[in-house]
Design a protein around this motif. Structure first.
Motif, short mmCIF file in Angstrom:
data_model
loop_
_atom_site.label_atom_id
_atom_site.label_comp_id
_atom_site.label_asym_id
_atom_site.label_seq_id
_atom_site.Cartn_x
_atom_site.Cartn_y
_atom_site.Cartn_z
N ASN A 1 40.34 30.40 34.89
CA ASN A 1 40.94 28.83 35.20
C ASN A 1 40.02 29.05 36.63
O ASN A 1 39.38 27.84 36.50
N ILE A 2 40.21 29.70 37.07
CA ILE A 2 38.97 29.92 38.57
C ILE A 2 38.25 28.82 38.15
O ILE A 2 37.52 28.67 38.33
N GLY A 3 37.60 30.26 37.24
CA GLY A 3 35.77 30.66 37.28
C GLY A 3 35.41 28.80 36.63
O GLY A 3 34.26 28.11 36.96
N ALA A 4 36.40 28.09 35.55
CA ALA A 4 36.05 26.31 34.95
C ALA A 4 36.13 25.80 36.93
O ALA A 4 35.58 24.83 37.05
N ILE A 5 36.99 25.95 37.56
CA ILE A 5 36.75 24.67 38.85
C ILE A 5 36.25 26.07 39.64
O ILE A 5 35.15 24.53 40.55
N LEU A 6 35.42 27.05 39.60
CA LEU A 6 34.26 27.33 40.53
C LEU A 6 33.37 26.04 39.78
O LEU A 6 32.74 25.31 40.67
N GLU A 7 32.82 25.98 38.86
CA GLU A 7 31.63 25.71 38.44
C GLU A 7 31.87 24.24 38.17
O GLU A 7 30.74 23.86 38.68
N GLU A 8 32.96 24.12 38.54
CA GLU A 8 33.37 21.86 37.85
C GLU A 8 32.21 21.62 39.96
O GLU A 8 31.91 20.49 39.49
N ALA A 9 33.27 22.48 40.58
CA ALA A 9 32.71 22.26 41.93
C ALA A 9 31.18 22.79 42.42
O ALA A 9 30.40 22.58 43.71
N GLY A 10 30.85 23.03 41.77
CA GLY A 10 29.55 23.71 41.74
C GLY A 10 29.12 25.15 42.38
O GLY A 10 27.96 25.37 43.21
N TYR A 11 30.33 25.64 41.93
CA TYR A 11 30.22 27.32 43.28
C TYR A 11 30.32 28.04 41.66
O TYR A 11 30.33 27.99 40.66
N THR A 12 30.52 29.51 42.16
CA THR A 12 30.56 30.85 41.43
C THR A 12 30.56 32.02 41.78
O THR A 12 31.59 31.84 43.50
N PHE A 13 31.23 32.68 41.19
CA PHE A 13 32.53 33.98 41.52
C PHE A 13 31.19 34.36 43.44
O PHE A 13 32.43 35.23 43.90
N ASP B 1 30.53 33.22 45.63
CA ASP B 1 30.63 31.89 46.40
C ASP B 1 32.21 32.40 46.97
O ASP B 1 32.15 31.99 48.31
N VAL B 2 32.53 33.61 46.55
CA VAL B 2 33.94 33.53 47.02
C VAL B 2 34.26 34.88 47.76
O VAL B 2 33.90 35.92 47.58
N VAL B 3 35.15 34.34 49.13
CA VAL B 3 34.51 35.73 50.19
C VAL B 3 36.24 36.06 50.66
O VAL B 3 36.50 37.27 51.04
N LYS B 4 37.35 35.34 49.88
CA LYS B 4 38.42 35.81 50.34
C LYS B 4 39.63 35.24 48.79
O LYS B 4 39.07 34.10 48.22
N SER B 5 40.23 36.05 48.70
CA SER B 5 41.71 35.50 47.35
C SER B 5 42.51 36.67 47.48
O SER B 5 42.49 37.20 48.48
N THR B 6 43.81 35.91 46.74
CA THR B 6 44.92 35.87 46.77
C THR B 6 45.63 36.26 45.62
O THR B 6 45.45 35.21 44.89
N CYS B 7 45.99 37.62 45.20
CA CYS B 7 46.85 37.69 44.28
C CYS B 7 47.85 37.63 44.33
O CYS B 7 48.80 39.20 45.14
N LEU B 8 49.27 37.44 43.83
CA LEU B 8 50.58 37.51 44.24
C LEU B 8 51.24 38.10 42.58
O LEU B 8 50.86 37.43 41.48
N LEU B 9 51.62 39.14 42.43
CA LEU B 9 52.21 40.15 40.98
C LEU B 9 53.60 39.83 41.37
O LEU B 9 54.17 39.86 42.55
#
Length: 85
Positions: free
Chosen positions: A57-69, A71-79
């Protein structure tokens, strides 16, 4: 300030009053994602499958915006359970 709302039909549609992502002045902010398959509306059962779906899902959003993984510099994962770490 340049603000662009990003929405991909390859990721689950927002349920509340928010966007999948917003790009402001060349920085993309993606909203928290759930492990729902946008084609079927279903959620996988296991943590590994759920994680894979969230990343798709994140990859699809990145692609829609013209980015790839790359380009990601920060992420947060909640468990919900530390046993899933």
């Amino acid at each position: 300030m340049s603000k662009i709302i990003i929405n991909s039909d390859k990721a689950p549609a927002p349920i509340g009053p928010y966007s999948q992502a917003v790009e402001i002045n060349g920085t993309l902010y993606i909203s928290g994602q759930v492990p729902v398959n946008p084609e079927t509306g279903t959620m996988p059962e296991g943590i590994q499958e759920q994680t894979e779906q969230v990343m798709k899902n994140i990859g699809a959003i990145l692609e829609e915006a013209g980015y790839t993984f790359k380009d990601v510099v920060k992420s947060t994962c909640l468990l919900s359970d530390m046993d899933n770490f």
